[in-house]
Design a protein around this motif. Structure first.
Motif, PDB file in Angstrom:
ATOM      1  N   PRO A  33      -3.948   3.651  10.969  1.00 34.19           N
ATOM      2  CA  PRO A  33      -5.263   3.215  11.457  1.00 34.19           C
ATOM      3  C   PRO A  33      -5.967   2.230  10.530  1.00 34.19           C
ATOM      4  N   MET A  34      -5.685   2.323   9.203  1.00 32.71           N
ATOM      5  CA  MET A  34      -6.333   1.373   8.284  1.00 32.71           C
ATOM      6  C   MET A  34      -5.821  -0.050   8.498  1.00 32.71           C
ATOM      7  N   ALA A  35      -4.640  -0.162   9.144  1.00 32.80           N
ATOM      8  CA  ALA A  35      -4.084  -1.491   9.383  1.00 32.80           C
ATOM      9  C   ALA A  35      -4.768  -2.182  10.561  1.00 32.80           C
ATOM     10  N   VAL A  36      -5.487  -1.405  11.385  1.00 38.08           N
ATOM     11  CA  VAL A  36      -6.070  -2.024  12.582  1.00 38.08           C
ATOM     12  C   VAL A  36      -7.584  -2.135  12.519  1.00 38.08           C
ATOM     13  N   TYR A  37      -8.211  -1.396  11.602  1.00 37.67           N
ATOM     14  CA  TYR A  37      -9.677  -1.427  11.586  1.00 37.67           C
ATOM     15  C   TYR A  37     -10.175  -1.077  10.186  1.00 37.67           C
ATOM     16  N   GLU A  38     -11.188  -1.811   9.745  1.00 42.41           N
ATOM     17  CA  GLU A  38     -11.629  -1.668   8.351  1.00 42.41           C
ATOM     18  C   GLU A  38     -12.446  -0.385   8.101  1.00 42.41           C
ATOM     19  N   ASN A  39     -13.358  -0.039   8.989  1.00 46.07           N
ATOM     20  CA  ASN A  39     -14.262   1.093   8.703  1.00 46.07           C
ATOM     21  C   ASN A  39     -13.605   2.422   9.084  1.00 46.07           C
ATOM     22  N   THR A  40     -12.485   2.700   8.415  1.00 46.17           N
ATOM     23  CA  THR A  40     -11.651   3.842   8.812  1.00 46.17           C
ATOM     24  C   THR A  40     -11.610   4.926   7.741  1.00 46.17           C
ATOM     25  N   LEU A  41     -11.690   6.170   8.217  1.00 46.38           N
ATOM     26  CA  LEU A  41     -11.406   7.327   7.351  1.00 46.38           C
ATOM     27  C   LEU A  41     -10.213   8.050   7.960  1.00 46.38           C
ATOM     28  N   VAL A  42      -9.155   8.204   7.176  1.00 41.54           N
ATOM     29  CA  VAL A  42      -8.000   8.972   7.640  1.00 41.54           C
ATOM     30  C   VAL A  42      -8.209  10.420   7.216  1.00 41.54           C
ATOM     31  N   LEU A  43      -8.133  11.318   8.198  1.00 42.92           N
ATOM     32  CA  LEU A  43      -8.357  12.744   7.944  1.00 42.92           C
ATOM     33  C   LEU A  43      -6.988  13.407   8.080  1.00 42.92           C
ATOM     34  N   TYR A  44      -6.375  13.629   6.962  1.00 42.51           N
ATOM     35  CA  TYR A  44      -4.961  14.028   6.973  1.00 42.51           C
ATOM     36  C   TYR A  44      -4.813  15.494   6.577  1.00 42.51           C
ATOM     37  N   SER A  45      -3.693  16.069   7.016  1.00 40.01           N
ATOM     38  CA  SER A  45      -3.363  17.438   6.643  1.00 40.01           C
ATOM     39  C   SER A  45      -1.850  17.561   6.506  1.00 40.01           C
ATOM     40  N   PHE A  46      -1.404  18.396   5.574  1.00 39.41           N
ATOM     41  CA  PHE A  46       0.031  18.685   5.429  1.00 39.41           C
ATOM     42  C   PHE A  46       0.431  19.928   6.225  1.00 39.41           C
TER      43      PHE A  46
END
Ligand code: PLP
Length: 395
Positions: A227-240
């Motif tokens: 998602p950071m590759a398509v839009y600047e104001n991005t927060l990735v909310l990740y989980s393992f």
């Protein structure tokens, strides 16, 4: 006590309710006679690197260093490893100073919403969606604004654009998706980025993209665009939780894009929200384990084989469904309009399916196929008998 919290505690989610029912039922008639498709608890073992790294850490790192507090935002070396992985793997700029380690996606979501939303702000989300979003948004004082996907579970981009107004703080997407299994294409994500850019320009304030990504690696086709590759104001909310089958260990992260407007201030707000919610210093041992296993995942082939077996058998029996492209859920149209009534009938055949109402749409059921293959095999006669109860299913 706070009556709202008391009510939340007493009214378990539909998914948890069914899971508890299933456990009680297994006690009554034997686990092998209950087909529990309720919970998204990974059934495929964690990859070998998880155990290897745990053993190595236990052997090589003194206990007082291994189990103590880390910095509130996480172990600096772990944050560095996450940033470097994102940068090299996805070709997007990333900085360790913008990574916040969390207790899984639930914490990534609650912290991010609390960090960026003011009372009455809106979060636009394609529906169906993960039911806990409602509760997390409410806790941040925000309101969830669902926008139905199309009939194939693709995001309805013009409708999302139309739903974004003055109060919209963020659009929340989840791809691969729970409950539909849809994986958004690069074209869809780029078009969404364009919409958000345009809306941010119009309002003079950024409309953020919250990308809830616990299933990123559980994808049966091409991996989703970052998602950071398509839009600047991005927060990735990740989980393992799902990728490494570590759901019980509570480990994930928030990554704020360095290209985000006021990225450092956004990160300060993330730290503040983490502090205010008590989500500081994510589990120390599993921060290190996750860092050592970045890019690894449980065997997706196992989930694919489950999907194929179940989807093909249900389709042959007359159920209507769209093949999931990722995650480990099948979202099946209910043969009668009232999905809850259908789930009650299913229960009589010991099939535990979740009705779609709490996902923000009616008329479907979610089947979690992260179960041993033998459960699916043994359940198929019950699924066939269930649809045969309807003289004209889908009438
Ligand atoms: N987001 C989605 C879409 C999920 O499906 C889940 C869990 O099922 C979560 C968030 C919460 O994940 P975690 O266990 O990492 O908190």
């Amino acid at each position: 006590m706070n009556p709202e919290m008391k009510q939340l505690g007493e009214e378990r989610s539909a998914i948890r309710e069914l899971f508890e029912y299933g456990n009680a039922r297994k006690g009554e008639i034997g686990a092998e006679n209950v087909f529990d498709f309720s919970l998204g608890n990974p059934s495929v073992p964690a990859p070998a690197c998880v155990r290897e790294e745990i053993s190595r850490l236990l052997r090589e790192v003194p206990a007082e260093r291994l189990h103590g507090y880390t910095s509130a935002a996480g172990d600096p070396a772990v944050r560095e490893a996450v940033a470097s992985y994102i940068g090299t793997q996805f070709g997007v700029p990333m900085s360790a100073s913008l990574v916040y380690m969390t207790c899984g996606a639930a914490a990534s979501l609650t912290v991010s919403m609390k960090a960026l939303c003011r009372a009455g702000d809106e979060i636009v989300v394609p529906a169906p969606y993960f039911p806990e979003y409602e509760i997390f948004a409410r806790n941040a004082g925000a309101v969830l604004v669902p926008v139905p996907t199309d009939a194939s579970f693709r995001p309805d981009l013009p409708a999302i654009a139309a739903a974004i107004g003055k109060r919209t703080r963020a659009v929340l997407v989840n791809s691969p998706n729970n409950p539909t299994g849809a994986v958004y294409t690069e074209a869809e994500m780029r078009a969404l980025g364009e919409i958000l850019r345009e809306k941010s320009r119009e309002s003079g304030e950024p409309v953020y993209l919250f990308a809830d990504e616990p299933y990123r690696e559980l994808c049966y086709g091409a991996p989703p665009v970052h998602p950071m590759a398509v839009y600047e104001n991005t927060l990735v909310l990740y989980s393992f939780s799902k990728s490494l089958s570590l759901a019980g260990e509570r480990i994930g992260y928030i990554a704020v894009s360095p290209r985000c407007a006021g990225a450092e201030d956004v990160f300060s707000a993330v730290c503040g929200a983490g502090r205010s919610l008590g989500f500081v210093c994510a589990p120390a041992l599993f921060q290190r384990v996750a860092a050592a296993c970045l890019g690894k995942s449980a065997d997706v082939g196992e989930y694919r084989a489950n999907r194929d077996l179940l989807a093909n058998a249900l389709r042959a029996a007359g159920y209507r469904l769209i093949e999931p492209e990722g995650a480990f859920y099948l979202f099946v149209q209910s043969p009668e309009r009232d999905a809850s009534a259908f789930c009650e009938r299913a229960k009589r055949r010991e099939l535990l399916l979740v009705p779609s109402d709490s996902f923000g749409v009616g008329g479907y059921v979610r089947i979690s196929y992260c179960v041993p293959r033998s459960v699916i095999e043994r359940s198929l006669p019950a699924f066939r008998a269930l649809i045969a109860e309807y003289p004209t299913p889908y009438a």
